[in-house]
Design a protein around this motif. Structure first.
Motif, PDB file in Angstrom:
ATOM      1  N   UNK A 170      98.452  10.553  -9.119  1.00 41.99           N
ATOM      2  CA  UNK A 170      97.778  11.347  -8.093  1.00 41.99           C
ATOM      3  C   UNK A 170      96.273  11.061  -8.132  1.00 41.99           C
ATOM      4  N   UNK A 171      95.669  11.154  -6.964  1.00 42.11           N
ATOM      5  CA  UNK A 171      94.236  10.861  -6.863  1.00 42.11           C
ATOM      6  C   UNK A 171      93.431  11.816  -7.757  1.00 42.11           C
ATOM      7  N   UNK A 172      93.892  13.050  -7.835  1.00 45.15           N
ATOM      8  CA  UNK A 172      93.158  14.054  -8.628  1.00 45.15           C
ATOM      9  C   UNK A 172      93.098  13.625 -10.100  1.00 45.15           C
ATOM     10  N   UNK A 173      94.234  13.189 -10.606  1.00 38.06           N
ATOM     11  CA  UNK A 173      94.266  12.736 -12.010  1.00 38.06           C
ATOM     12  C   UNK A 173      93.424  11.465 -12.141  1.00 38.06           C
ATOM     13  N   UNK A 174      93.585  10.564 -11.164  1.00 39.84           N
ATOM     14  CA  UNK A 174      92.857   9.282 -11.219  1.00 39.84           C
ATOM     15  C   UNK A 174      91.355   9.532 -11.359  1.00 39.84           C
ATOM     16  N   UNK A 175      90.856  10.488 -10.599  1.00 41.77           N
ATOM     17  CA  UNK A 175      89.398  10.728 -10.590  1.00 41.77           C
ATOM     18  C   UNK A 175      88.896  11.359 -11.894  1.00 41.77           C
ATOM     19  N   UNK A 176      89.790  11.930 -12.675  1.00 44.57           N
ATOM     20  CA  UNK A 176      89.364  12.561 -13.940  1.00 44.57           C
ATOM     21  C   UNK A 176      89.246  11.549 -15.085  1.00 44.57           C
ATOM     22  N   UNK A 177      89.850  10.362 -14.905  1.00 44.16           N
ATOM     23  CA  UNK A 177      89.963   9.442 -16.052  1.00 44.16           C
ATOM     24  C   UNK A 177      88.604   8.999 -16.594  1.00 44.16           C
ATOM     25  N   UNK A 178      87.748   8.525 -15.715  1.00 48.70           N
ATOM     26  CA  UNK A 178      86.468   8.002 -16.192  1.00 48.70           C
ATOM     27  C   UNK A 178      85.614   9.095 -16.854  1.00 48.70           C
ATOM     28  N   UNK A 179      85.375  10.228 -16.149  1.00 48.41           N
ATOM     29  CA  UNK A 179      84.517  11.236 -16.791  1.00 48.41           C
ATOM     30  C   UNK A 179      85.125  11.851 -18.046  1.00 48.41           C
TER      31      UNK A 179
ATOM     32  N   UNK B 220     108.976  -9.219  -9.860  1.00 53.13           N
ATOM     33  CA  UNK B 220     107.885 -10.170  -9.652  1.00 53.13           C
ATOM     34  C   UNK B 220     106.590  -9.481  -9.282  1.00 53.13           C
ATOM     35  N   UNK B 221     106.313  -9.403  -7.990  1.00 50.79           N
ATOM     36  CA  UNK B 221     105.027  -8.928  -7.469  1.00 50.79           C
ATOM     37  C   UNK B 221     104.327  -7.863  -8.336  1.00 50.79           C
ATOM     38  N   UNK B 222     103.076  -8.162  -8.672  1.00 51.97           N
ATOM     39  CA  UNK B 222     102.237  -7.182  -9.383  1.00 51.97           C
ATOM     40  C   UNK B 222     100.891  -7.075  -8.665  1.00 51.97           C
ATOM     41  N   UNK B 223     100.438  -5.845  -8.485  1.00 51.70           N
ATOM     42  CA  UNK B 223      99.143  -5.565  -7.842  1.00 51.70           C
ATOM     43  C   UNK B 223      98.240  -4.849  -8.826  1.00 51.70           C
ATOM     44  N   UNK B 224      96.969  -5.209  -8.778  1.00 56.21           N
ATOM     45  CA  UNK B 224      95.981  -4.547  -9.635  1.00 56.21           C
ATOM     46  C   UNK B 224      94.782  -4.136  -8.796  1.00 56.21           C
ATOM     47  N   UNK B 225      94.165  -2.990  -9.122  1.00 49.84           N
ATOM     48  CA  UNK B 225      92.803  -2.786  -8.648  1.00 49.84           C
ATOM     49  C   UNK B 225      91.948  -3.690  -9.540  1.00 49.84           C
ATOM     50  N   UNK B 226      90.893  -4.266  -8.957  1.00 58.87           N
ATOM     51  CA  UNK B 226      90.075  -5.206  -9.727  1.00 58.87           C
ATOM     52  C   UNK B 226      88.988  -4.456 -10.495  1.00 58.87           C
ATOM     53  N   UNK B 227      88.495  -5.085 -11.552  1.00 56.51           N
ATOM     54  CA  UNK B 227      87.537  -4.374 -12.412  1.00 56.51           C
ATOM     55  C   UNK B 227      86.217  -4.090 -11.707  1.00 56.51           C
TER      56      UNK B 227
ATOM     57  N   UNK C   6      86.136  -3.331  -8.424  1.00 58.76           N
ATOM     58  CA  UNK C   6      86.405  -2.533  -7.220  1.00 58.76           C
ATOM     59  C   UNK C   6      85.673  -1.188  -7.303  1.00 58.76           C
ATOM     60  N   UNK C   7      85.438  -0.601  -6.119  1.00 59.57           N
ATOM     61  CA  UNK C   7      84.736   0.696  -6.097  1.00 59.57           C
ATOM     62  C   UNK C   7      85.630   1.791  -6.679  1.00 59.57           C
ATOM     63  N   UNK C   8      84.987   2.861  -7.090  1.00 61.00           N
ATOM     64  CA  UNK C   8      85.682   4.062  -7.580  1.00 61.00           C
ATOM     65  C   UNK C   8      86.751   4.516  -6.568  1.00 61.00           C
ATOM     66  N   UNK C   9      86.360   4.461  -5.304  1.00 56.53           N
ATOM     67  CA  UNK C   9      87.243   4.913  -4.219  1.00 56.53           C
ATOM     68  C   UNK C   9      88.548   4.094  -4.211  1.00 56.53           C
ATOM     69  N   UNK C  10      88.396   2.774  -4.249  1.00 57.34           N
ATOM     70  CA  UNK C  10      89.577   1.897  -4.239  1.00 57.34           C
ATOM     71  C   UNK C  10      90.423   2.128  -5.488  1.00 57.34           C
ATOM     72  N   UNK C  11      89.764   2.216  -6.641  1.00 56.03           N
ATOM     73  CA  UNK C  11      90.507   2.381  -7.901  1.00 56.03           C
ATOM     74  C   UNK C  11      91.283   3.691  -7.948  1.00 56.03           C
ATOM     75  N   UNK C  12      90.758   4.724  -7.273  1.00 57.90           N
ATOM     76  CA  UNK C  12      91.412   6.031  -7.353  1.00 57.90           C
ATOM     77  C   UNK C  12      92.391   6.288  -6.211  1.00 57.90           C
TER      78      UNK C  12
END
Ligand code: J2J
Length: 542
Positions: free
Chosen positions: A314-323, A338-345, A347-353
């Motif tokens: 969930x976005x809420x949990x995602x946003x708590x990780x860094x702080x 097969x297929x694997x997707x990653x947010x890139x290192x 990428x903005x906070x918005x995209x990562x969350x």
């Protein structure tokens, strides 16, 4: 005899080679590249190995297995937990061209039987401390089921001839490598499944090796990476995204943990100065809670990257990780197919969350289809369709099912409902496959329904997901029975059939009848809606 599988079209194979994705090297090359290095490779329980020692163990086991005269392309059923031997066995088998299937340690007799039936193994490698192998009866049953099964090697076993540890420690020779061709099947990966029988995914050296190398690049793994493997080692995610194999490729250190709980992981992170680990979303919630309650984040100070995937975050949990945990979040949306997707290192906070990242490869073809198979515009939700240099072309020996999940151009339909941006970023918004994702552990509804129907009292049944605040989803079995039946009786029955514990329904609802669709199938959508309303009324969900 080589393992059969659905090849990529020759034209694409040539293209993948030309682009440098397929390098025609076997996977045992991964630790072998560092065979003369004294840097630490692996720490597990009270053992630790440098790359030199790791390679020596691999060679010992490979030579000892070779003495048993197994042939190239024969298969092995392997079930080991999160222990160093898991990787030693994997690379030893690859080195001598034996094709392993790594069952999860939670799998029980029903799953193991289904795997053995499909791959007809010549070799079984397992743990005496696992309930299925504590005595010889199940081993004997497998031998009857698969007359090919001639060789058994066990850990925690007193008989020294078949004792895996002895076979790993004995010897000091280099083993001459005789792997299968890099274009051939290296090993079987397990599908999360959505139908009655567990499906197997043949992965070739070429395709898997590419996904690992490219993942290492994306996630910036180097020889200074110190990775904690706390999810089941056999799972595709901690194995290859970039996982332990990515760490070994880069020459870093893998530390094994039994489970992803904070109590287990935090001391490991602190003591071994872990820099990166991978979790499923429920474990993240437990980590956040532990830090909040006990202020443990000092223990995590070496951790720079936390990968989260396997199920919806969930976005809420995602946003708590860094702080709160003090490390960067990387979302990972992958599949054993097969297929694997990653947010890139970067990428903005918005995209990562808010997204599950974008594909590994510029040549991963991903598009979104409507119900009729037409391409939808960016931003609209529909079925994920994909093909590419490391996405399989068919389940093992299953032409009928393959026809159902691949289109005429070789695109695989994963059963996920996604949206995609013009930049290729994917958000998973739902699922079409008949599967329950219990905090990353996948349950094929039909598999459990078929087992339930073997109970003499059960007439009709449907397994559906139910919302859960921690796991995301749990399972609920609706039952129509001839006579009153208690949930505990049902659970006992399922346990007696020998299935993994996470597949036992969390809730059981006995009803007089199940809603049907116009064509007479169980209307799972109606059941889910009803359950959702019930949960809301009871205040179990918002
Ligand atoms: C929502 N659903 C997700 C995510 C997987 C890396 C990471 C995970 C797996 C894996 C893997 C999800 N958000 N971030 O193999 O290499 C669900 C989808 C998908 C299915 C695949 C890897 N990440 N999922 O989880 O084969 O439904 O692989 O199709 O176990 O998990 O499951 P599996």
């Amino acid at each position: 005899m080589l393992v059969e599988f659905n090849h990529w079209p020759t034209q694409l194979e040539n293209y993948y080679r030309q682009r440098g994705y397929w390098i025609d090297k076997p996977l045992y090359d991964i630790p072998d590249r560092h065979r003369n290095s004294d840097q630490l490779a692996l720490i597990s329980q009270n053992k630790q190995y440098s790359y030199r020692q790791f390679n020596q163990r691999i060679d010992n086991l490979a030579s000892n297995i070779k003495k048993r005269k197994l042939e190239l392309g024969q298969t092995a059923l392997v079930q080991l937990g999160n222990v160093a031997e898991f990787y030693i066995v994997f690379f030893a088998l690859l080195k001598i061209g034996i094709v392993p299937l790594n069952a999860l340690f939670k799998h029980q007799r029903t799953e193991l039987r289904a795997y053995a039936q499909q791959i007809k193994p010549s070799l079984l490698i397992a743990d005496r401390n696992h309930p299925a192998f504590s005595r010889d009866d199940f081993i004997n049953e497998l031998k009857i089921l698969c007359p090919t099964l001639q060789h058994i090697m066990l850990v925690n076993h007193e008989n020294s001839q078949d004792n895996l540890i002895h076979l790993i420690e004995a010897g000091n020779d280099n083993c001459v490598a005789t792997p299968t061709e890099a274009t051939e099947v290296a090993f079987f990966q397990l599908s999360g499944g959505s139908t009655g029988t567990p499906k197997l995914i043949p992965r070739t050296h070429n395709d898997y090796y590419y996904s690992i190398r490219a993942s290492v690049d994306i996630c910036h793994f180097t020889s200074t990476t110190r990775y904690l493997c706390a999810l089941p080692a056999a799972h595709n995610y901690p194995m290859s995204s970039p996982g332990a194999l990515g760490v070994f490729y880069a020459g870093g250190l893998v530390v094994m943990a039994d489970n992803p709980s904070p109590v287990t992981c935090f001391p490991f992170i602190h003591d071994h100065q872990i820099t990166v680990t991978s979790l499923v979303p429920p474990a993240v919630s437990l980590w956040l809670e532990a830090v909040k309650q006990y202020g443990h984040n000092r223990m995590l100070s070496s951790l720079t990257l936390l990968q989260v995937g396997g199920a919806h975050l969930s976005e809420i949990i995602a946003r708590r990780i860094k702080p709160e945990l003090g490390c960067q979040l990387q979302q990972v949306f992958g599949m054993a197919e097969g297929l694997v997707n990653y947010t890139r290192l970067d990428d903005s906070e918005e995209i990562c969350c808010t997204t599950q990242g974008r594909p590994i490869s510029p040549d991963d073809e991903v598009w979104v289809a409507d119900i009729k198979g037409n391409k939808l515009p960016f931003g609209e939700a529909g079925r994920l369709m994909t093909r590419g240099p490391y996405t399989f072309r068919g389940y093992y020996l299953n032409p009928q099912y393959n026809q159902h999940v691949f289109d005429e151009n070789g695109f695989y339909c994963s059963g996920d409902i996604i949206t995609q941006t013009a930049q290729g970023y994917i958000t998973v918004v739902g699922r079409e496959k008949d599967q329950i994702n219990r905090g990353g552990e996948k349950i094929a509804a039909e598999e459990i329904e078929n087992i339930l129907l073997q109970h003499p009292m059960i007439i009709h049944t449907a397994l559906i997901p139910i919302n859960d605040p921690l796991l995301g989803e749990k399972s609920c079995a609706y039952i129509v029975s001839r006579e009153p039946i208690k949930p505990e009786q049902l659970r006992r029955f399922l346990r007696e059939q020998g299935i993994a514990d996470y597949k036992i329904p969390d809730k059981v609802k006995v009803v007089n009848q199940l809603p049907l669709t116009a064509v007479g199938k169980v209307d799972k959508r109606a059941l889910r809606t009803q359950l959702y309303i019930d949960q809301q009324i009871k205040g179990e969900i918002e």
